[in-house]
Design an enzyme around this catalytic site. Sequence first.
Site, mmCIF file in Angstrom:
data_model
loop_
_atom_site.group_PDB
_atom_site.id
_atom_site.type_symbol
_atom_site.label_atom_id
_atom_site.label_comp_id
_atom_site.label_asym_id
_atom_site.label_seq_id
_atom_site.Cartn_x
_atom_site.Cartn_y
_atom_site.Cartn_z
ATOM 1 N N ARG A 35 0.818 -1.215 0.000
ATOM 2 C CA ARG A 35 0.000 0.000 0.000
ATOM 3 C C ARG A 35 0.855 1.271 0.000
ATOM 4 N NH1 ARG A 35 -4.604 -2.144 4.141
ATOM 5 N NH2 ARG A 35 -5.971 -3.006 2.549
ATOM 6 N N LYS A 221 -20.524 -17.423 0.764
ATOM 7 C CA LYS A 221 -21.964 -17.257 1.032
ATOM 8 C C LYS A 221 -22.671 -16.388 0.007
ATOM 9 C CE LYS A 221 -21.743 -17.735 5.997
ATOM 10 N NZ LYS A 221 -21.709 -16.997 7.259
ATOM 11 N N GLY A 377 -10.469 -8.954 -2.225
ATOM 12 C CA GLY A 377 -10.016 -9.926 -1.231
ATOM 13 C C GLY A 377 -9.382 -11.179 -1.786
ATOM 14 N N GLY A 400 -13.234 -3.714 0.068
ATOM 15 C CA GLY A 400 -14.596 -3.235 0.303
ATOM 16 C C GLY A 400 -15.016 -2.182 -0.713
#
Length: 423
Positions: A35, A221, A377, A400
């Site tokens: 980063r 999920k 991710g 995100g």
Amino acid sequence: MQSIDNFNFAGKKAFVRVDFNVPLDENFNITDDTRIRAALPTLKKILADGGSVIIGSHLGRPKGVTDKYSLKHILKHVSELLGVDVQFANDCIGEEAGVKAAALQPGEALLLENLRFYAEEEGKPRGLAEDATDEEKKAAKKAVKESQKEFTKRLASYADCYVNDAFGTAHRAHASTALIADYFDADHKMFGYLMEKEVKAVEKVMNDITRPFTAIMGGSKVSSKIEIIENLLNKVDNLIITGGMTYTFTKAMGGKIGKSICEEDKLDLALDLMKKAKEKGVNLVLAVDAKIADDFSNDAKTAYADVDKIPDDWEGLDIGPKTIEIYADVIKKSKTILWNGPTGVFEFENFTDGSRAVGEAIVEATKNGAFSLVGGGDSVACVNKFGLASGVSYVSTGGGALLEAIEGKVLPGIAAIKGEPYK
Ligand code: AMP
């Protein structure tokens, strides 16, 4: 909109919001400085122009001043990478920060202490008693929103222009990621290079699509990906739903899935998504076979089975060879590709075949002219693990933020620079 390339920073002070939220070990050594490196082109351009930088970032999720989350731990490394002796302000809005920012000369840099040491950065109240009444919560929220204005104004006062290079926090309407932009006119606020690349990549898969467009959505999920799937159904030609989500769909269609991961309360949702895909003319691609295991472990006994005929004590931990072929065929014919989430439990070496094959098919399609974006991710971990990152068009740094962008949400960090509404 102003662009960093066209802006001459000579003699100017720039407040640059970066994402230096890097992982540290127990001795405060940086274990992955990706980063920091990602923000270097922006910082170096400003310094090379003869400008100076006031660098703002968060680190971790402190609930107040916490030594563990002090940005002083990374100061030396930032200085080394940037090639200048970066100064440090122990308090991002204290007197010291103001004095040091004012004294900055062309080519100099100042790193501010963790912005999240102040509740005002996020604009959320802290330290509320657990039994606080709704009234008290409301009052605390109002108070922090009020003081957030002063906080933001103070940060903005250090600089002549604002550069946002923190895509990782672009989905947050925080003081330094969005609100601060209001203190600069359109000519004096802009994306940094990293942010610019991320925004372009997202634009390309969301709005500037070359068809066929295939999205590969994996992960454990369905419930955590509903909004993304629904939004993608309006955009894609092919939607590959894979990973643990597979078995909720298979069970919903009456298949036998053994002890595979399944969200029993989402069976109707799975059927509804299938119906919507059909109505919208989207080719929904599901697995036909699975690599199954008799235990959730890398060393489990394995076999292959049709995805709807998994024996009772077995579970699907990856896709099987027939499915690999089907996915690869769809992917290789695509001109725009978005990949989020593995096809199986890729953390176990024996269940990486599917994810690896998807990555390889994407690389091949990219060689043949497709635009491919990998992000959010675990799929980033996949392409890195398989050494495929350089073969795809773009690997997003924002987990995100990228997911919210593909859900179709407005990202405050982007909208604020463009002068568009985001609240
Ligand atoms: P997510 O965090 O929702 O993107 O899901 C990623 C996780 O899903 C990874 O840790 C995978 O190990 C897990 N996963 C993928 N396929 C399966 C599966 N068949 N059974 C259980 N977990 C899975």
